[in-house]
Enzyme design. Structure first.
Site, PDB file in Angstrom:
ATOM      1  N   HIS A  21       0.953  -1.108  -0.083  1.00  0.00           N
ATOM      2  CA  HIS A  21       0.087  -0.037   0.035  1.00  0.00           C
ATOM      3  C   HIS A  21       0.912   1.272  -0.060  1.00  0.00           C
ATOM      4  O   HIS A  21       2.040   1.166   0.333  1.00  0.00           O
ATOM      5  CB  HIS A  21      -0.830   0.083   1.142  1.00  0.00           C
ATOM      6  CG  HIS A  21      -2.206  -0.668   1.171  1.00  0.00           C
ATOM      7  ND1 HIS A  21      -2.230  -2.065   1.404  1.00  0.00           N
ATOM      8  CD2 HIS A  21      -3.536  -0.498   0.611  1.00  0.00           C
ATOM      9  CE1 HIS A  21      -3.391  -2.841   1.207  1.00  0.00           C
ATOM     10  NE2 HIS A  21      -4.184  -1.853   0.751  1.00  0.00           N
ATOM     11  N   LYS A  34      -0.642   4.819   4.402  1.00  0.00           N
ATOM     12  CA  LYS A  34      -1.345   3.860   5.132  1.00  0.00           C
ATOM     13  C   LYS A  34      -1.018   3.714   6.488  1.00  0.00           C
ATOM     14  O   LYS A  34       0.011   3.256   7.025  1.00  0.00           O
ATOM     15  CB  LYS A  34      -1.609   2.672   4.396  1.00  0.00           C
ATOM     16  CG  LYS A  34      -2.830   1.721   4.951  1.00  0.00           C
ATOM     17  CD  LYS A  34      -2.879   0.551   3.730  1.00  0.00           C
ATOM     18  CE  LYS A  34      -3.905  -0.413   4.385  1.00  0.00           C
ATOM     19  NZ  LYS A  34      -5.266   0.161   4.658  1.00  0.00           N
TER      20      LYS A  34
END
Length: 254
Positions: free
Chosen positions: A146, A150
Protein backbone atom coordinates in the site's frame (compact mmCIF):
# COMPACT_ATOMS: atom_id res chain seq x y z
CA UNK A 1 -38.51 9.19 -7.38
CA UNK A 2 -37.09 10.50 -4.12
CA UNK A 3 -33.33 10.62 -4.10
CA UNK A 4 -31.26 8.90 -1.42
CA UNK A 5 -29.95 11.50 1.03
CA UNK A 6 -26.27 10.66 1.37
CA UNK A 7 -23.83 11.79 4.05
CA UNK A 8 -20.11 11.21 3.55
CA UNK A 9 -17.96 10.74 6.64
CA UNK A 10 -14.39 11.75 5.92
CA UNK A 11 -15.56 13.74 2.88
CA UNK A 12 -12.32 15.71 2.54
CA UNK A 13 -10.09 12.62 2.66
CA UNK A 14 -8.86 10.71 -0.38
CA UNK A 15 -11.57 8.06 -0.25
CA UNK A 16 -14.25 10.56 0.74
CA UNK A 17 -13.45 12.65 -2.31
CA UNK A 18 -13.72 9.60 -4.56
CA UNK A 19 -17.11 8.74 -3.06
CA UNK A 20 -18.16 12.36 -3.68
CA UNK A 21 -17.04 12.16 -7.34
CA UNK A 22 -19.00 8.99 -8.08
CA UNK A 23 -22.11 9.79 -6.02
CA UNK A 24 -22.39 13.28 -7.54
CA UNK A 25 -22.76 11.68 -10.97
CA UNK A 26 -25.35 9.13 -9.80
CA UNK A 27 -28.95 10.31 -10.15
CA UNK A 28 -30.01 8.05 -7.27
CA UNK A 29 -28.19 10.21 -4.71
CA UNK A 30 -28.32 13.69 -3.27
CA UNK A 31 -25.21 14.48 -1.23
CA UNK A 32 -26.60 16.50 1.66
CA UNK A 33 -23.88 16.42 4.33
CA UNK A 34 -20.23 15.85 5.03
CA UNK A 35 -18.55 14.93 8.31
CA UNK A 36 -15.02 16.10 9.10
CA UNK A 37 -13.11 18.17 11.63
CA UNK A 38 -14.51 21.55 10.68
CA UNK A 39 -17.81 23.09 9.59
CA UNK A 40 -16.34 24.44 6.35
CA UNK A 41 -18.29 23.45 3.24
CA UNK A 42 -16.69 20.98 0.84
CA UNK A 43 -17.36 21.62 -2.84
CA UNK A 44 -20.81 22.99 -2.12
CA UNK A 45 -21.75 20.34 0.46
CA UNK A 46 -22.58 21.48 4.00
CA UNK A 47 -20.14 19.88 6.41
CA UNK A 48 -20.35 19.31 10.14
CA UNK A 49 -17.86 18.60 12.90
CA UNK A 50 -20.70 17.57 15.23
CA UNK A 51 -21.87 14.02 14.55
CA UNK A 52 -25.47 14.74 15.61
CA UNK A 53 -25.78 17.58 13.11
CA UNK A 54 -24.25 15.40 10.40
CA UNK A 55 -26.72 12.55 10.95
CA UNK A 56 -29.84 14.66 11.32
CA UNK A 57 -31.00 14.67 7.68
CA UNK A 58 -29.50 11.67 5.88
CA UNK A 59 -30.73 8.21 4.84
CA UNK A 60 -27.33 6.56 4.60
CA UNK A 61 -23.77 7.39 5.60
CA UNK A 62 -20.71 6.21 3.67
CA UNK A 63 -17.73 6.24 6.00
CA UNK A 64 -14.05 6.16 5.12
CA UNK A 65 -12.53 7.97 8.08
CA UNK A 66 -11.09 6.69 11.36
CA UNK A 67 -12.24 4.11 13.85
CA UNK A 68 -12.94 6.83 16.42
CA UNK A 69 -15.27 8.60 13.99
CA UNK A 70 -16.95 5.33 13.06
CA UNK A 71 -17.70 4.47 16.68
CA UNK A 72 -19.13 7.98 17.20
CA UNK A 73 -21.37 7.41 14.20
CA UNK A 74 -22.60 4.08 15.57
CA UNK A 75 -23.36 5.52 19.00
CA UNK A 76 -25.36 8.44 17.60
CA UNK A 77 -26.97 6.95 14.49
CA UNK A 78 -29.49 4.93 16.51
CA UNK A 79 -30.93 8.23 17.76
CA UNK A 80 -31.64 9.37 14.21
CA UNK A 81 -34.08 6.74 12.97
CA UNK A 82 -31.25 4.22 12.69
CA UNK A 83 -29.34 5.76 9.81
CA UNK A 84 -27.90 3.09 7.52
CA UNK A 85 -24.09 3.00 7.59
CA UNK A 86 -21.68 1.71 4.96
CA UNK A 87 -18.09 1.72 6.23
CA UNK A 88 -14.72 0.82 4.79
CA UNK A 89 -12.75 2.13 7.76
CA UNK A 90 -10.05 -0.37 8.80
CA UNK A 91 -7.72 -0.79 11.75
CA UNK A 92 -10.62 -1.90 13.95
CA UNK A 93 -10.29 -4.00 17.09
CA UNK A 94 -12.38 -7.05 17.95
CA UNK A 95 -14.42 -4.86 20.28
CA UNK A 96 -15.03 -2.40 17.44
CA UNK A 97 -16.31 -5.21 15.23
CA UNK A 98 -18.56 -6.36 18.06
CA UNK A 99 -20.08 -2.86 18.14
CA UNK A 100 -20.65 -3.01 14.38
CA UNK A 101 -22.48 -6.31 14.72
CA UNK A 102 -24.51 -5.08 17.67
CA UNK A 103 -25.60 -2.05 15.66
CA UNK A 104 -26.75 -4.47 12.97
CA UNK A 105 -29.29 -5.86 15.44
CA UNK A 106 -31.26 -2.61 15.38
CA UNK A 107 -30.27 -0.97 12.10
CA UNK A 108 -28.56 -1.50 8.75
CA UNK A 109 -24.77 -1.75 8.77
CA UNK A 110 -22.43 -2.78 5.96
CA UNK A 111 -18.71 -3.11 6.61
CA UNK A 112 -15.97 -4.29 4.28
CA UNK A 113 -12.21 -4.08 4.46
CA UNK A 114 -12.22 -3.87 0.67
CA UNK A 115 -15.14 -2.92 -1.58
CA UNK A 116 -13.68 -4.15 -4.86
CA UNK A 117 -15.47 -6.88 -6.79
CA UNK A 118 -12.09 -8.42 -7.65
CA UNK A 119 -11.12 -8.93 -4.01
CA UNK A 120 -14.48 -10.59 -3.33
CA UNK A 121 -13.82 -12.95 -6.24
CA UNK A 122 -10.32 -13.63 -4.88
CA UNK A 123 -11.88 -14.64 -1.55
CA UNK A 124 -14.28 -16.97 -3.36
CA UNK A 125 -11.33 -18.56 -5.17
CA UNK A 126 -9.44 -18.92 -1.88
CA UNK A 127 -12.45 -20.62 -0.29
CA UNK A 128 -12.50 -23.23 -3.06
CA UNK A 129 -8.71 -23.61 -3.16
CA UNK A 130 -8.06 -24.23 0.55
CA UNK A 131 -9.79 -27.65 0.82
CA UNK A 132 -7.84 -28.85 -2.23
CA UNK A 133 -4.41 -27.52 -1.36
CA UNK A 134 -4.77 -28.72 2.23
CA UNK A 135 -4.31 -32.27 0.92
CA UNK A 136 -0.78 -31.45 -0.23
CA UNK A 137 2.39 -30.02 1.23
CA UNK A 138 2.20 -26.32 0.37
CA UNK A 139 3.46 -23.36 2.39
CA UNK A 140 1.36 -20.18 2.25
CA UNK A 141 2.75 -16.64 2.10
CA UNK A 142 0.81 -13.38 1.95
CA UNK A 143 2.36 -10.15 0.64
CA UNK A 144 0.44 -6.88 0.63
CA UNK A 145 1.48 -3.44 -0.65
CA UNK A 146 0.00 0.00 0.00
CA UNK A 147 0.93 3.67 -0.21
CA UNK A 148 3.32 5.16 2.32
CA UNK A 149 0.58 7.01 4.20
CA UNK A 150 -1.48 3.93 5.13
CA UNK A 151 -1.81 3.85 8.91
CA UNK A 152 -2.56 0.17 9.57
CA UNK A 153 -0.47 -2.89 8.82
CA UNK A 154 -1.24 -5.52 7.81
CA UNK A 155 -4.13 -4.07 5.82
CA UNK A 156 -7.75 -4.81 6.64
CA UNK A 157 -8.01 -6.86 3.46
CA UNK A 158 -4.93 -8.89 4.41
CA UNK A 159 -6.39 -9.57 7.85
CA UNK A 160 -9.68 -10.71 6.30
CA UNK A 161 -7.79 -13.17 4.07
CA UNK A 162 -5.86 -14.48 7.07
CA UNK A 163 -9.08 -14.83 9.05
CA UNK A 164 -10.54 -16.85 6.18
CA UNK A 165 -7.56 -19.21 6.30
CA UNK A 166 -7.72 -19.43 10.12
CA UNK A 167 -11.44 -20.24 9.98
CA UNK A 168 -10.74 -23.04 7.49
CA UNK A 169 -8.06 -24.43 9.81
CA UNK A 170 -10.44 -23.97 12.77
CA UNK A 171 -7.75 -22.14 14.72
CA UNK A 172 -7.44 -18.67 16.30
CA UNK A 173 -5.83 -16.13 13.99
CA UNK A 174 -2.75 -15.72 16.19
CA UNK A 175 -2.00 -19.45 15.87
CA UNK A 176 -2.02 -19.26 12.08
CA UNK A 177 -0.03 -16.11 11.32
CA UNK A 178 3.75 -15.70 11.19
CA UNK A 179 4.98 -12.14 10.63
CA UNK A 180 8.16 -12.32 8.59
CA UNK A 181 11.14 -10.47 10.03
CA UNK A 182 14.91 -10.63 10.21
CA UNK A 183 14.66 -11.61 13.87
CA UNK A 184 12.12 -14.35 13.19
CA UNK A 185 12.60 -15.62 9.62
CA UNK A 186 11.68 -19.31 10.07
CA UNK A 187 7.98 -20.04 9.76
CA UNK A 188 6.53 -23.02 11.59
CA UNK A 189 4.84 -25.62 9.41
CA UNK A 190 1.17 -24.80 8.91
CA UNK A 191 1.51 -21.10 9.56
CA UNK A 192 1.00 -18.35 6.99
CA UNK A 193 3.95 -16.05 6.43
CA UNK A 194 2.90 -12.40 6.23
CA UNK A 195 4.83 -9.43 4.86
CA UNK A 196 3.81 -5.92 3.90
CA UNK A 197 5.34 -3.01 2.01
CA UNK A 198 4.54 0.70 2.26
CA UNK A 199 5.70 3.12 -0.38
CA UNK A 200 4.83 5.68 -3.01
CA UNK A 201 1.24 5.85 -4.17
CA UNK A 202 0.40 2.14 -4.35
CA UNK A 203 -3.39 1.86 -4.11
CA UNK A 204 -3.48 -1.74 -2.97
CA UNK A 205 -2.05 -5.11 -3.91
CA UNK A 206 -2.59 -8.50 -2.25
CA UNK A 207 -0.89 -11.69 -3.33
CA UNK A 208 -1.27 -15.16 -1.84
CA UNK A 209 1.46 -17.62 -2.84
CA UNK A 210 1.35 -21.37 -2.29
CA UNK A 211 4.83 -22.94 -2.37
CA UNK A 212 5.28 -26.64 -3.06
CA UNK A 213 8.62 -28.43 -3.18
CA UNK A 214 8.91 -28.05 -6.94
CA UNK A 215 6.21 -25.53 -7.85
CA UNK A 216 4.40 -22.33 -6.89
CA UNK A 217 0.79 -21.20 -7.31
CA UNK A 218 -0.23 -17.57 -6.77
CA UNK A 219 -3.45 -15.57 -6.77
CA UNK A 220 -3.19 -11.80 -6.82
CA UNK A 221 -5.36 -8.70 -6.89
CA UNK A 222 -4.17 -5.21 -7.80
CA UNK A 223 -6.23 -2.03 -7.49
CA UNK A 224 -5.25 0.73 -9.92
CA UNK A 225 -7.59 3.48 -8.71
CA UNK A 226 -9.35 4.25 -5.41
CA UNK A 227 -12.53 4.72 -7.38
CA UNK A 228 -12.93 0.93 -7.38
CA UNK A 229 -13.55 1.10 -3.61
CA UNK A 230 -15.79 4.16 -3.83
CA UNK A 231 -17.88 2.54 -6.57
CA UNK A 232 -18.27 -0.58 -4.44
CA UNK A 233 -19.38 1.48 -1.45
CA UNK A 234 -21.99 3.29 -3.57
CA UNK A 235 -23.27 -0.07 -4.82
CA UNK A 236 -23.40 -1.36 -1.24
CA UNK A 237 -25.34 1.72 -0.07
CA UNK A 238 -28.06 1.18 -2.67
CA UNK A 239 -28.27 -2.51 -1.83
CA UNK A 240 -28.27 -1.93 1.95
CA UNK A 241 -31.28 0.37 1.87
CA UNK A 242 -33.33 -2.44 0.34
CA UNK A 243 -32.53 -4.84 3.20
CA UNK A 244 -33.97 -5.40 6.65
CA UNK A 245 -31.85 -4.49 9.67
CA UNK A 246 -28.67 -6.51 9.86
CA UNK A 247 -24.89 -6.66 9.57
CA UNK A 248 -23.67 -7.25 6.01
CA UNK A 249 -20.47 -7.50 4.00
CA UNK A 250 -19.38 -7.99 0.38
CA UNK A 251 -20.01 -11.73 0.56
CA UNK A 252 -23.73 -10.92 0.87
CA UNK A 253 -23.68 -9.12 -2.49
CA UNK A 254 -21.27 -11.25 -4.55
Amino acid sequence: MNKIKLGISGISGKMGQNVFEIASKDDAFEIVAGFHNSDADFRGVKCYSDVKDFLSNIDVCIDFSSKDNLIKLLHEAILFNSVAIVSGTTGLSEQDHTELKNYGKVAKIFWASNFSIGVSILKNILGKLLPIINNYDFDIELLEKHHKFKKDAPSGTAVSLLQQIAAFKNKPLEEVVHYNSVENPVREDGKVGVAFQRGGGVIGEHELSFFGTFEELSIKHTAYDRKVFANGAITAAKWLLQQNDGYFSMKDII
